[in-house]
Design a protein around this motif. Structure first.
Motif, PDB file in Angstrom:
ATOM      1  N   GLU A  64      87.783   6.681 -37.769  1.00  0.00           N
ATOM      2  CA  GLU A  64      86.385   7.596 -37.418  1.00  0.00           C
ATOM      3  C   GLU A  64      85.167   6.855 -38.340  1.00  0.00           C
ATOM      4  N   SER A  65      85.353   6.461 -39.544  1.00  0.00           N
ATOM      5  CA  SER A  65      84.074   5.981 -39.969  1.00  0.00           C
ATOM      6  C   SER A  65      83.637   4.695 -39.446  1.00  0.00           C
ATOM      7  N   SER A  66      84.473   3.628 -39.121  1.00  0.00           N
ATOM      8  CA  SER A  66      84.317   2.598 -38.459  1.00  0.00           C
ATOM      9  C   SER A  66      83.655   2.784 -36.851  1.00  0.00           C
ATOM     10  N   GLY A  67      83.812   3.984 -36.302  1.00  0.00           N
ATOM     11  CA  GLY A  67      83.542   3.904 -34.872  1.00  0.00           C
ATOM     12  C   GLY A  67      84.383   3.404 -33.811  1.00  0.00           C
ATOM     13  N   ALA A  68      85.685   3.244 -34.268  1.00  0.00           N
ATOM     14  CA  ALA A  68      86.682   2.654 -33.609  1.00  0.00           C
ATOM     15  C   ALA A  68      87.009   3.200 -32.028  1.00  0.00           C
ATOM     16  N   PHE A  69      86.642   4.483 -32.079  1.00  0.00           N
ATOM     17  CA  PHE A  69      86.951   5.041 -30.482  1.00  0.00           C
ATOM     18  C   PHE A  69      85.444   5.722 -29.963  1.00  0.00           C
ATOM     19  N   HIS A  70      84.415   4.925 -30.590  1.00  0.00           N
ATOM     20  CA  HIS A  70      83.032   5.224 -30.070  1.00  0.00           C
ATOM     21  C   HIS A  70      82.580   4.172 -29.008  1.00  0.00           C
ATOM     22  N   PRO A  71      82.849   4.314 -27.701  1.00  0.00           N
ATOM     23  CA  PRO A  71      82.659   3.381 -26.835  1.00  0.00           C
ATOM     24  C   PRO A  71      81.108   3.092 -26.258  1.00  0.00           C
ATOM     25  N   ASP A  72      80.928   1.971 -25.992  1.00  0.00           N
ATOM     26  CA  ASP A  72      79.490   1.793 -25.420  1.00  0.00           C
ATOM     27  C   ASP A  72      79.701   1.698 -23.964  1.00  0.00           C
ATOM     28  N   PRO A  73      78.643   2.415 -23.192  1.00  0.00           N
ATOM     29  CA  PRO A  73      78.783   2.449 -21.920  1.00  0.00           C
ATOM     30  C   PRO A  73      78.413   1.178 -21.117  1.00  0.00           C
ATOM     31  N   ALA A  74      77.817   0.183 -21.791  1.00  0.00           N
ATOM     32  CA  ALA A  74      77.157  -1.061 -21.430  1.00  0.00           C
ATOM     33  C   ALA A  74      78.249  -2.078 -21.385  1.00  0.00           C
ATOM     34  N   ALA A  75      79.357  -1.745 -22.348  1.00  0.00           N
ATOM     35  CA  ALA A  75      80.422  -2.747 -22.865  1.00  0.00           C
ATOM     36  C   ALA A  75      81.223  -3.118 -21.474  1.00  0.00           C
ATOM     37  N   GLU A  76      81.856  -4.143 -21.734  1.00  0.00           N
ATOM     38  CA  GLU A  76      82.678  -4.834 -20.734  1.00  0.00           C
ATOM     39  C   GLU A  76      83.961  -3.980 -20.519  1.00  0.00           C
ATOM     40  N   GLY A  77      84.704  -4.290 -19.457  1.00  0.00           N
ATOM     41  CA  GLY A  77      85.993  -3.528 -19.391  1.00  0.00           C
ATOM     42  C   GLY A  77      86.033  -2.102 -18.343  1.00  0.00           C
ATOM     43  N   GLU A  78      87.028  -2.264 -17.560  1.00  0.00           N
ATOM     44  CA  GLU A  78      87.133  -1.244 -16.607  1.00  0.00           C
ATOM     45  C   GLU A  78      86.954   0.253 -17.359  1.00  0.00           C
ATOM     46  N   PRO A  79      86.171   1.223 -16.676  1.00  0.00           N
ATOM     47  CA  PRO A  79      86.173   2.382 -17.430  1.00  0.00           C
ATOM     48  C   PRO A  79      87.366   3.175 -17.248  1.00  0.00           C
ATOM     49  N   PHE A  80      87.486   3.884 -18.345  1.00  0.00           N
ATOM     50  CA  PHE A  80      88.828   4.817 -18.245  1.00  0.00           C
ATOM     51  C   PHE A  80      88.189   5.936 -19.263  1.00  0.00           C
ATOM     52  N   SER A  81      88.327   7.272 -18.728  1.00  0.00           N
ATOM     53  CA  SER A  81      87.854   8.313 -19.169  1.00  0.00           C
ATOM     54  C   SER A  81      88.751   9.515 -19.224  1.00  0.00           C
ATOM     55  N   ILE A  82      88.532  10.366 -20.160  1.00  0.00           N
ATOM     56  CA  ILE A  82      89.428  11.542 -20.275  1.00  0.00           C
ATOM     57  C   ILE A  82      88.413  12.676 -21.118  1.00  0.00           C
ATOM     58  N   VAL A  83      88.146  13.902 -20.540  1.00  0.00           N
ATOM     59  CA  VAL A  83      87.548  14.622 -21.550  1.00  0.00           C
ATOM     60  C   VAL A  83      88.520  15.891 -21.799  1.00  0.00           C
ATOM     61  N   ILE A  84      88.935  16.005 -23.059  1.00  0.00           N
ATOM     62  CA  ILE A  84      90.028  16.905 -23.429  1.00  0.00           C
ATOM     63  C   ILE A  84      89.756  18.308 -23.133  1.00  0.00           C
ATOM     64  N   PRO A  85      90.842  19.132 -22.642  1.00  0.00           N
ATOM     65  CA  PRO A  85      90.752  20.473 -22.472  1.00  0.00           C
ATOM     66  C   PRO A  85      90.238  21.233 -23.613  1.00  0.00           C
ATOM     67  N   PRO A  86      88.959  21.729 -23.654  1.00  0.00           N
ATOM     68  CA  PRO A  86      88.274  22.395 -25.054  1.00  0.00           C
ATOM     69  C   PRO A  86      89.029  23.435 -25.390  1.00  0.00           C
ATOM     70  N   PRO A  87      89.534  23.346 -26.693  1.00  0.00           N
ATOM     71  CA  PRO A  87      90.446  24.783 -27.108  1.00  0.00           C
ATOM     72  C   PRO A  87      89.247  25.543 -27.592  1.00  0.00           C
ATOM     73  N   ASN A  88      89.667  26.912 -27.493  1.00  0.00           N
ATOM     74  CA  ASN A  88      88.744  27.859 -28.022  1.00  0.00           C
ATOM     75  C   ASN A  88      88.304  27.559 -29.447  1.00  0.00           C
ATOM     76  N   VAL A  89      86.940  27.993 -29.752  1.00  0.00           N
ATOM     77  CA  VAL A  89      86.482  27.884 -31.063  1.00  0.00           C
ATOM     78  C   VAL A  89      86.995  28.732 -32.200  1.00  0.00           C
ATOM     79  N   THR A  90      87.895  29.760 -31.520  1.00  0.00           N
ATOM     80  CA  THR A  90      88.325  30.594 -32.380  1.00  0.00           C
ATOM     81  C   THR A  90      89.812  30.405 -32.802  1.00  0.00           C
TER      82      THR A  90
END
Length: 931
Positions: free
Chosen positions: A42-68
């Motif tokens: 997390e501190s290194s931003g290992a999973f913080h992608p750049d939309p301008a970076a190379e590579g075929e895009p792959f994305s998932i938006v996680i099912p948002p759990p209830n804040v409660t």
């Protein structure tokens, strides 16, 4: 609960030979290891992608759990599946975005806050809307992050810097825009309709927020007298209190019993109102008396009958569940009190015919936990059929693609003959409806007839209202008041796949790069709640389905194969198992249990000790990997896979060529399984390869070579390569452990991550089907020798000649080539490989024999063991097996057992009988071989 220490016994298969020390501790500490790598990623931003970076895009938006919410096993299972998928795609070199977030959970949060206020003797109205919402945001800041912290503990490789909340500024702007666009298109309207009303929460709830429960109730039969004459019609109801709002009795038009009565009238008991007898096809003539009381304002089916026959709608119940003025003498009573009072009055006046016990389904509010009441209410609705039609057209082109495919039919059926969606909720916490009422038109209050404007903000609303009303109404200044209601939570959740990426901004970089998303991973129970909402909204606003694939997973069931639920009290806390065994062990256990996409899994659990044999087995697997990596580090001479380089093909021995062929095959199979959502199969395959082939066989086979200066380099090169690639393939399933071991093996810096390495290249040239088949036979041959040594009672240090007899030339060649390995692993005094003719010409006297496929294994033991003692032991084994056979056969012959015992118990008994018979036959064969 305090975390138990994890102890690791160094197995025989990975016992280290004397060599250099390793940086890895002797025992594996999963909790400390996992926390360290979670911070590093997390501190290194290992999973913080750049939309301008190379590579075929792959994305998932996680099912948002209830804040409660707090983490439950369903969250853990869903997280393990999603993270396995995204970590694999990252290893494949794709530009991966996994976007997290939480849902504001309107009803749940408001319920929590109102309970807190009630404990203080207050109501939300005492605070006012503004102060109440401030309190809600304070609660969210203090308590709403619980579920997020718990998800982090699982090692979720999401981009926490992009974390979203359905009430954040961006999502809120998207909701306002979506509402306005749908209204402009005529797809949102306001009207009076029968809705599911929850008296406990004081709000309308959608059909999908209603849970049907089987309850034991009664069916009351009443007489309704004809207005003219002495006759009557008999009706039956489970809700007598609603008869006060009856406006007709309906019969089937084809029912000859009542044909002459259609058009006549009845006098409604207790009320005295004259109501008609109408004919309607909805009535089932075969059910009960064939007469149905019609209460259009309190039942959806009756509402439809009322629309067809233009019947009046009489509401006899208030929104708090009490009877209103239209209920006459019963006004003010709670609905259930009124039920008893109405029955008592009907009996007293001679209208009660009979009462029957009746078990039936009753709709309960999922949040309020009380029976819902169908009530007439003015609400906001979405016209869903135009939206659903677009989704049905896309589905005809397999868009989205459902895995398993069978769920596409469930999805299609729900999109067919769909009802309009009630989207307003009588709540304060949530997205306030962007509509402003011109209350100066109706005396300063909002009524059903108050005109309104829909706008993006108050300034736009005022401009629209001023244009419509020329700056004022009836000589009074224009006064606007925003609708006090909030939108259904599922409205904002329906926008989740694209609102989180920047919609409605047309040039949002994330939206352009990662939309449509690649896959939605979710349970089958919210196909209606959420999946269909998202596809309808996405089709309307983006012209595309929001995801290409929908991977539907099953439920996690408890140790008795029951569905977990709060009401049943049989949930399993994943955090307890994480504290005890580690997140990787839990993740691996859950995924490995999946037998096929969409299948439920069962999790073994001992509630007395908060332990799970299933998760413990995965923890033991983690220990096995830890130990074999430590063994490698102690025997690689301080080198790494990179410094060792690739082995010279000419120097590869039989075991090297076998393990490299298996490595290539497992690489290909695992990539195919990960890529096609065969995640359980991938986990099982890697487990078998790592434990049974790498640790139990290859490592054993190379131990002596690692101590030989002339042979050790090739053995080191192959071992280093196998382990480094194995850790890469295991990474999606066990990310923390594999990251730790990979760093130990490779010496990589703290800023270089296994999580971001490329998937290992497939060495197709190493694949050798014939060698793998023959080597499997070799392994079985060694197992047979070991078993025969155990039968003979030989000491571990005692040597014995070994004879192999086979007519298969390829197998004979492998056995010849592996003579040194066989000798080392079986303590063989000598090894002979003979064809059947040679064996017959030179028979072995007094030998124990075993068979594996086309191979016979002979162990000459004369002069090495006490043959009489061996004969006595075999006779004892035969007697024991015969006794067991007799008992099992007797049970199966008993009709009371065979016919009445559970099928799985009978099957187990049959399997035990077959095993006992086989053991007895084998012991007799060995006794005969001894002469």
């Amino acid at each position: 609960m305090a975390r138990l220490p994890v102890t690791t016994a160094v197995s025989e298969a990975v016992t280290a030979t004397p060599a250099a020390e390793t940086a890895l501790p002797k025992t594996y500490d999963p909790v400390g290891t996992e926390a360290r790598w979670q911070r590093a990623w997390e501190s290194s931003g290992a999973f913080h992608p750049d939309p301008a970076a190379e590579g075929e895009p792959f994305s998932i938006v996680i099912p948002p759990p209830n804040v409660t919410g707090s983490l439950h096993m369903g969250h853990a299972f869903n997280t393990a599946l999603i993270d396995t998928i995204v970590r694999f795609q990252r290893l494949r070199g794709k530009n991966v975005l996994c976007l997290p977030g939480t849902d504001h959970a309107s009803i749940a949060v408001q319920t929590i806050l109102e309970k807190q206020l009630k404990a203080e003797g207050k109501r939300k109205e005492d605070l006012g809307r503004g102060a109440f919402l401030e309190k809600a945001w304070e609660w969210k800041a203090q308590s709403g992050g619980t579920i997020v912290g718990q998800l982090r503990r699982l090692g979720y490789s999401v981009d926490w810097r992009r974390e979203r909340f359905t009430l954040d500024a961006g999502c809120s702007a998207a909701v306002v825009e979506a509402f306005n666009r749908l209204h402009e298109q005529g797809l949102i309207y306001r009207g009076e309709y029968l809705v599911n009303w929850c008296p406990a929460s004081g709000s309308a709830v959608s059909d999908l927020e209603v849970e049907m429960k089987e309850v034991d109730g009664h069916l009351w039969h009443f007489r309704y007298p004809l207005t003219a004459g002495n006759g009557f019609l008999e009706v039956a109801t489970t809700r007598p209190e609603t008869l006060l709002g009856d406006t007709a009795v309906a019969v089937n038009p084809k029912d000859p019993r009542y044909a002459d009565l259609v058009g006549q009238t009845l006098t409604l008991p207790l009320v005295g109102r004259t109501i008609p007898i109408v004919a309607d096809d909805h009535v089932d003539a075969a059910f009960g008396t064939g007469c149905v009381k019609v209460t259009p304002a309190h039942d959806p089916n009756d509402f439809a009958i009322g629309q067809r026959h233009n019947l009046p709608l009489i509401t006899v119940m208030a929104k708090d569940g009490s009877m209103n003025e239209a209920a006459g003498r019963f006004a003010g009573l709670d609905r259930f009190e009124a039920r008893q009072a109405v029955v008592a009055a009907m009996e007293a006046e001679g209208f009660l015919v009979k009462v029957e016990d009746y078990r039936h389904s009753v709709p309960f509010s999922d949040r309020g936990k009380v029976p819902v009441e169908p009530l007439l209410s003015t609400q906001w609705f979405v016209k869903t059929e135009p939206l659903a039609a677009r989704c049905r057209e896309a589905l005809a082109q397999a868009d989205p693609r459902f895995v398993p495919e069978r769920w596409s039919k469930v999805y299609r059926d729900w999109l067919t003959d769909i009802r309009d969606w009630c989207i307003s909720r009588q709540l304060w916490w949530g997205h306030r409806i962007p509509a402003w009422f011109v209350v100066s038109e109706t005396g300063g209050v909002i009524t059903d007839s108050t005109p309104y404007v829909v706008a993006r903000d108050e300034a736009e609303a005022r401009a629209k209202a001023e244009a419509q009303f020329s700056g004022g109404t009836h000589g009074h200044p224009l006064v606007l008041e925003q609708d006090p209601d909030a939108l259904d939570t599922w409205f904002s959740s329906g926008l989740w796949p694209f609102s989180t990426l920047g919609w409605p901004e047309a040039d949002a970089p994330d939206l352009a790069r990662w939309y449509p998303t690649s896959v939605l991973v979710t349970g089958f129970d919210i196909i209606f709640f959420w999946v269909a909402r998202m596809t309808m909204m996405a089709g309307a606003f983006t012209g595309q389905m929001p995801f290409r694939d929908v991977y539907i997973h099953g439920l996690v069931r408890d140790e008795h194969n029951r569905k977990m639920s709060k009401s049943a009290g049989n949930g399993i806390d994943p955090l307890l198992l994480i504290d005890r065994y580690g997140a990787d062990a839990l993740r691996f256990a859950l995924v490995r249990e999946v037998a096929g996409a969409g299948q439920d899994i069962r999790l073994d659990y001992d509630r007395a000790s908060d332990t799970s044999a299933t998760v413990e087995a995965s923890r033991n697997f983690a220990n096995k990997l830890w130990n074999v990596t430590r063994f490698a580090l102690m025997n690689l001479g301080g080198e790494t896979p990179a410094s060792l380089g690739s082995p010279d093909p000419a120097q590869l021995q039989l075991a090297d060529r076998w393990i490299l062929s298996r490595l290539a095959r497992v690489n290909r199979e695992t990539a195919e399984r990960y890529g096609s959502y065969g995640l359980g199969e991938a986990a099982k395959g890697l487990y078998e390869f790592a434990w049974n082939e790498v640790c139990d066989w290859y490592v054993e086979l190379i131990k002596r070579r690692l101590q030989d200066p002339l042979q050790q380099r090739t053995a080191r090169q192959v071992l280093a390569r196998v382990l480094s690639e194995l850790l890469l393939m295991l990474h999606p399933l066990m990310p923390h452990l594999s990251e730790e071991l990979w760093h130990g093996l490779t010496g990589a810096s703290d800023t270089t991550f296994l999580a971001l390495q490329p998937w290992p290249a497939l060495d197709a040239a190493a694949l050798d089907d014939g060698l793998e088949a023959s080597f499997s036979d070799l392994i079985e041959a060694i197992r047979v020798v070991r078993n025969l040594r155990a039968v003979a009672g030989l000491k571990p240090s005692q040597g014995v000649p070994v004879r192999f007899v086979t007519g298969r030339a390829a197998l004979a060649a492998v056995l010849q080539a592996a003579t040194a390995d066989i000798t080392a692993l079986t303590r063989a005094e000598s090894v002979q490989v003979l064809d059947p003719a040679a064996a017959e010409a030179n028979p072995a006297a007094k030998a124990l024999a075993g068979v594996s496929g086309e191979l016979q294994v002979l162990l000459p033991i004369e002069g090495l063991v006490d043959l009489e003692a061996l004969r006595a032991r075999l006779q004892k084994d035969i007697a024991k097996a015969d006794k067991e056979i007799q008992g099992l056969a007797g049970r199966l012959a008993n009709p009371n057992f065979a016919g009445k015992a559970p099928p799985e118990v009978v099957a187990e008994c049959k399997a035990n009988l077959a095993e006992a018979e086989a053991q007895a036959a084998l012991a007799r064969k060995r006794l005969a071989d001894l002469g």
